[in-house]
Write a protein that holds these residues in place. Sequence first.
Motif, PDB file in Angstrom:
ATOM      1  N   MET A   1      11.886  27.420  59.686  1.00 42.41           N
ATOM      2  CA  MET A   1      11.340  26.209  59.092  1.00 42.41           C
ATOM      3  C   MET A   1      10.093  26.577  58.325  1.00 42.41           C
ATOM      4  O   MET A   1       9.477  27.601  58.578  1.00 42.41           O
TER       5      MET A   1
ATOM      6  N   ARG B   1       3.347  25.537  59.763  1.00 48.60           N
ATOM      7  CA  ARG B   1       4.765  25.334  59.440  1.00 48.60           C
ATOM      8  C   ARG B   1       5.468  26.658  59.146  1.00 48.60           C
ATOM      9  O   ARG B   1       6.698  26.726  59.231  1.00 48.60           O
TER      10      ARG B   1
ATOM     11  N   ASN C   1      12.203  23.937  52.423  1.00 48.23           N
ATOM     12  CA  ASN C   1      11.945  23.726  53.844  1.00 48.23           C
ATOM     13  C   ASN C   1      13.217  23.169  54.460  1.00 48.23           C
ATOM     14  O   ASN C   1      13.670  22.097  54.067  1.00 48.23           O
TER      15      ASN C   1
ATOM     16  N   GLU D   1      17.305  23.949  56.394  1.00 50.11           N
ATOM     17  CA  GLU D   1      18.476  24.811  56.544  1.00 50.11           C
ATOM     18  C   GLU D   1      19.662  24.174  55.829  1.00 50.11           C
ATOM     19  O   GLU D   1      19.921  22.975  55.997  1.00 50.11           O
TER      20      GLU D   1
ATOM     21  N   LYS E   1      13.582  16.408  57.235  1.00 49.55           N
ATOM     22  CA  LYS E   1      12.423  17.174  56.754  1.00 49.55           C
ATOM     23  C   LYS E   1      11.597  16.319  55.786  1.00 49.55           C
ATOM     24  O   LYS E   1      12.152  15.561  54.987  1.00 49.55           O
TER      25      LYS E   1
ATOM     26  N   VAL F   1      14.166  28.562  67.540  1.00 44.10           N
ATOM     27  CA  VAL F   1      14.997  27.440  67.111  1.00 44.10           C
ATOM     28  C   VAL F   1      15.474  26.690  68.351  1.00 44.10           C
ATOM     29  O   VAL F   1      15.939  27.310  69.308  1.00 44.10           O
TER      30      VAL F   1
ATOM     31  N   ASP G   1       9.382  16.432  63.736  1.00 43.23           N
ATOM     32  CA  ASP G   1       8.976  17.426  62.739  1.00 43.23           C
ATOM     33  C   ASP G   1       7.542  17.870  62.967  1.00 43.23           C
ATOM     34  O   ASP G   1       7.244  19.073  62.994  1.00 43.23           O
TER      35      ASP G   1
ATOM     36  N   MET H   1       6.622  21.578  64.301  1.00 42.94           N
ATOM     37  CA  MET H   1       5.945  22.437  63.338  1.00 42.94           C
ATOM     38  C   MET H   1       4.541  22.819  63.794  1.00 42.94           C
ATOM     39  O   MET H   1       4.021  23.868  63.403  1.00 42.94           O
TER      40      MET H   1
ATOM     41  N   GLU I   1      11.446  25.560  64.974  1.00 43.73           N
ATOM     42  CA  GLU I   1      12.442  24.827  64.196  1.00 43.73           C
ATOM     43  C   GLU I   1      13.334  24.023  65.132  1.00 43.73           C
ATOM     44  O   GLU I   1      13.890  24.574  66.082  1.00 43.73           O
TER      45      GLU I   1
ATOM     46  N   ARG J   1      16.714  21.543  65.310  1.00 39.48           N
ATOM     47  CA  ARG J   1      17.931  21.137  64.591  1.00 39.48           C
ATOM     48  C   ARG J   1      18.623  20.019  65.366  1.00 39.48           C
ATOM     49  O   ARG J   1      18.676  20.056  66.593  1.00 39.48           O
TER      50      ARG J   1
END
Length: 642
Positions: A1, A31, A75, A77, A145, A360, A500, A504, A509, A511
């Motif tokens: 991220m 970040r 920023n 994926e 994001k 992650v 987020d 961060m 990160e 998901r």
Amino acid sequence: MCGIAGLFDLRGKRDFSRDLVRRMNDVQVHRGPDEGGYHFEPGIALAHRRLSIIDLSTGQQPLFNEDGSVAVVFNGEIYNFQELVPELEALGHAFHTRSDTEVIVHAWEAWGEDCVQRFRGMFAFALWDRNRETLFLARDRLAVKPLFYALLPDGTFAFGSELKVLMQHPLLDRRIDAHAVEEYFALGYVAEPRTIFAGAKKLGAAETLCVRRGQPVPQPRCYWDVHFMLDNPLSLAEASAELTARLRESVRLRMIAEVPLGAFLSGGVDSSAVVATMAGLSDEPVHTCSIAFDDPAFNESDFAQKVADRYRTNHYVETVKSDDFDLIDTLAGLYDEPYADSSAIPTWRVCQLARKRVTVALSGDGGDESFGGYRRYRLHLMEERMRGALPLGVRQPMFGLLGRLYPKADWAPRMFRAKTTFQALARDSLQAYFHSVSILRDAMRRQLFSNRFRSELAGYNAIEVFRRHAATAHTDDALALIQYVDLKTYLVGDINTKVDRASMAHSLEVREPLMDHKLVEWLATLPSGLKVKGQEGKYLFKKAMEPLLPNDVLYRPKMGFSVPLSRWFRGPLRERVRQTVLGETLAATGIFNPDYLRHLVDAHQSGARDYSSPLWSLMMFEAFVRSSGGCPARAPELAAAV
């Protein structure tokens, strides 16, 4: 991220201060602590902070096309990037990295603004095309994001991943937006596209913005929406099987990483389903992380442990004290604008724990909105049946009178708390739902604000946020309408913002498999009766997960990720609440009615009312004012008119 930032000269080709751009980038180093990258040319500056996840050796940004005429800072994926590479190679594009970022520049060359239609993932990016003198910004479909932007008085267009990036620029208009204040005290967050500052905006969910030199900045363009068709004829068994398969695909895509990967495990249905699915896709034990609370009323760790034991995960638990309130000022600096969801505290803690083990983490966020999991959905449907029995012309005077006369009884058993129900029955469906989710309801906000600030609002009410989205919902189904509104407002402004910033802050990160747009689209085709059935929310999801999860995880009452605000404000934070809410900082803004502020504090601390949520929202607003350097130049004028 990662974090992105940049400046674009709309009028000419000035050289931007490298020191300024570096400050903009450095303020978001959390970040992306691994690397920082820059690109400067006349009229444009791009900056990037990198948290390396995929293609660790060659994925540096800004990243360029073959001749260097197109550059991107990104920023997020793109989960389907491996599928897009051969398609783009067949069109003649040459790849020099193994990163998902490079797909973006070649997709722009191939498909222009429509490139976003091809991406499956979470993303916010800015792309510079020198030959077209165009800056293209995009945000993912469900706004996982963030992306902020501002048009400055000297013709500079500025953007960044966080509001603090734009705050580094001396020309940003930092006057408080009165409408944003109204939205905050109704919803607990400032809804897209506003920010708390008059001079900055958020790019919304599924929006792009194409800015060209020499042309006015256009309105953002929406490239996707979810349509609640509700006409899929699948049986329960067929829908359960397809849901399981779709969830596996979504989780599988999000397990692609070149760094340690794990999952949050709260013990609720959503995160437990994600972990169970991950375990079925992995040859190695899944890393899972949970926060336990020393207050049993808020502790779900036993249920998380059951799931961890069943799937033999590498499970990590840390206990948070029930008086974990030291993060108030930290949160204000983290969110850059007022943000009132107190579950930000345990979210910050679980991200802190997860980062010790993984880079992650998969989460269960987004399940309540799409599967119909919130308790408020079931209550709304019950009220809708009652509203349907009487026309609005009858309900308004009858239930409006009862709502005014019936005493507020926060202390009483729920069955006797009828005031809110009467008030809801006197409204139309959208007004009733807005009323039910508001932190301070309409009458409370009228009392909260000073006379002068109410005149600043000029009649604006935060329900306009809901009305704007309801107008594009294209459904009259009671559940689908509020699901749609929540997907556009609460999920974006509250849940995704919370996760987020908290993740961060720890360079983690996160998901969200349950926010895969293809899964969300498919769920929107299913009848509402498969989502809420009687008093059971997430009906289909729970049925589909029965082979994978214990019944007491699936069918226990929803607890939520909360903290004991009410007790804090009458106990260990008693004096801090009083000093904060009744202190000089809020008084100096001129926004508030001091008599009502005192009523909120006194009534809560005496035990007469539970005003913990309004008081928390005021404390976070006060922390924001202090952290951002105070209110705008108009504040003294307002203060004098209270």
